[in-house]
Design an enzyme around this catalytic site. Sequence first.
Site, short mmCIF file in Angstrom:
data_model
loop_
_atom_site.label_atom_id
_atom_site.label_comp_id
_atom_site.label_asym_id
_atom_site.label_seq_id
_atom_site.Cartn_x
_atom_site.Cartn_y
_atom_site.Cartn_z
N VAL A 81 2.02 -5.78 -1.01
CA VAL A 81 3.44 -5.41 -0.89
C VAL A 81 3.62 -4.09 -0.16
O VAL A 81 2.80 -3.18 -0.27
CB VAL A 81 4.15 -5.35 -2.27
CG1 VAL A 81 4.41 -6.75 -2.80
CG2 VAL A 81 3.36 -4.55 -3.29
N GLY B 209 2.60 7.26 -2.99
CA GLY B 209 3.44 6.07 -3.10
C GLY B 209 4.70 6.24 -3.92
O GLY B 209 5.71 5.59 -3.66
N GLU C 130 4.74 6.07 -11.41
CA GLU C 130 3.96 5.40 -10.36
C GLU C 130 4.86 4.44 -9.57
O GLU C 130 5.86 3.95 -10.10
CB GLU C 130 2.84 4.58 -11.00
CG GLU C 130 1.55 5.33 -11.19
CD GLU C 130 0.77 5.52 -9.89
OE1 GLU C 130 1.35 5.46 -8.79
OE2 GLU C 130 -0.45 5.74 -9.98
N ASP C 131 4.47 4.15 -8.36
CA ASP C 131 5.15 3.09 -7.61
C ASP C 131 4.62 1.73 -8.03
O ASP C 131 5.37 0.79 -8.20
CB ASP C 131 5.00 3.29 -6.09
CG ASP C 131 3.54 3.42 -5.65
OD1 ASP C 131 2.69 3.83 -6.49
OD2 ASP C 131 3.24 3.12 -4.50
N ASP D 128 2.60 1.41 1.20
CA ASP D 128 2.18 1.42 2.60
C ASP D 128 1.10 0.39 2.91
O ASP D 128 0.47 -0.17 2.00
CB ASP D 128 1.59 2.79 2.94
CG ASP D 128 0.22 3.01 2.29
OD1 ASP D 128 0.11 2.81 1.07
OD2 ASP D 128 -0.74 3.34 3.01
N ASP E 262 -1.59 -1.57 -10.16
CA ASP E 262 -2.23 -2.71 -9.52
C ASP E 262 -3.34 -3.23 -10.45
O ASP E 262 -3.13 -4.16 -11.22
CB ASP E 262 -2.77 -2.24 -8.16
CG ASP E 262 -3.07 -3.38 -7.23
OD1 ASP E 262 -3.17 -4.52 -7.71
OD2 ASP E 262 -3.23 -3.15 -6.02
N ARG F 31 6.20 2.92 4.45
CA ARG F 31 6.73 3.52 3.22
C ARG F 31 8.24 3.69 3.31
O ARG F 31 8.93 3.75 2.30
CB ARG F 31 6.09 4.90 2.97
CG ARG F 31 4.59 4.88 2.71
CD ARG F 31 4.16 6.25 2.22
NE ARG F 31 2.72 6.48 2.35
CZ ARG F 31 1.81 6.15 1.44
NH1 ARG F 31 2.17 5.51 0.35
NH2 ARG F 31 0.54 6.44 1.63
C1 PRP Z 1 -1.66 3.13 -5.32
C2 PRP Z 1 -0.57 3.42 -6.34
C3 PRP Z 1 -1.34 3.84 -7.55
C4 PRP Z 1 -2.63 3.06 -7.44
C5 PRP Z 1 -2.55 1.87 -8.33
O1 PRP Z 1 -2.01 4.32 -4.69
O2 PRP Z 1 0.31 4.41 -5.89
O3 PRP Z 1 -1.58 5.24 -7.58
O4 PRP Z 1 -2.76 2.62 -6.08
O5 PRP Z 1 -3.70 1.10 -8.25
P1 PRP Z 1 -4.59 0.75 -9.53
O6 PRP Z 1 -3.66 0.29 -10.62
O7 PRP Z 1 -5.47 -0.38 -9.03
O8 PRP Z 1 -5.37 1.95 -9.92
P2 PRP Z 1 -2.85 4.36 -3.32
O9 PRP Z 1 -4.29 4.60 -3.66
O10 PRP Z 1 -2.55 3.13 -2.51
O11 PRP Z 1 -2.32 5.66 -2.60
P3 PRP Z 1 -0.82 6.04 -2.12
O12 PRP Z 1 0.01 6.20 -3.37
O13 PRP Z 1 -1.01 7.33 -1.40
O14 PRP Z 1 -0.32 4.93 -1.23
#
Ligand code: PRP
Length: 182
Positions: A159, A50, A105-106, A165, A109, A171
């Site tokens: 989002v 991400g 990080e993107d 994604d 969450d 993305r």
């Molecule tokens: C997303 C994002 C963080 C994580 C955050 O990755 O990039 O790494 O989730 O979530 P959290 O705060 O609940 O731990 P994702 O698993 O969607 O993978 P991606 O980056 O490959 O899309």
Amino acid sequence: MTADQYPPPGDLGEILFTAAQIETRVEELGRQISEDFAGRTPLLVGVLKGSVIFVADLMRAIGGPVELDFLAVSSYGEATKSSGVVKILKDLDQDIGDRPVVLVEDIIDSGLTMRFLVEHLKAQKPSALRTCSLLVRESAQVGGLTLDYVGFRIPPAFVIGYGLDVGQRYRNLPYIATYRDG
Ligand code: PRP
């Protein structure tokens, strides 16, 4: 489907941040990092996948030497977020002992991934460790963790865009929008 119908209008919610708003904020974060690390060479550690778009723009907004590495994690495997398990799929290519590091990080969450990765990196004794996320949920639980560079705080909503994604798609959208599934 033509390019201007991607994603299909029915799937797209509200545009939260336009490409121009993101660009302005990323420039500000880049300037801040440049000032904070003046005279040093920070290693930006992007978390795949991400953060790829964000970290690529962020490093170009830093006016000075900067290096780049990536981590890949599987946050939840087959399970749901509540399982609280983070697994490292790809570790850093280099030793970060005594190096200044910015974890990028993107989105934060739940906060689980960031909390886990900060502990993972701290154990390698970098000279400095700062955290950066373009988006942070207002509901994120980061414990005692300091979030040093935050782009935008966002309410709960799915989002997409600018690295984020759904099922690996969207993305490449230049903006960040909410997503309506059907
Ligand atoms: C997303 C994002 C963080 C994580 C955050 O990755 O990039 O790494 O989730 O979530 P959290 O705060 O609940 O731990 P994702 O698993 O969607 O993978 P991606 O980056 O490959 O899309």
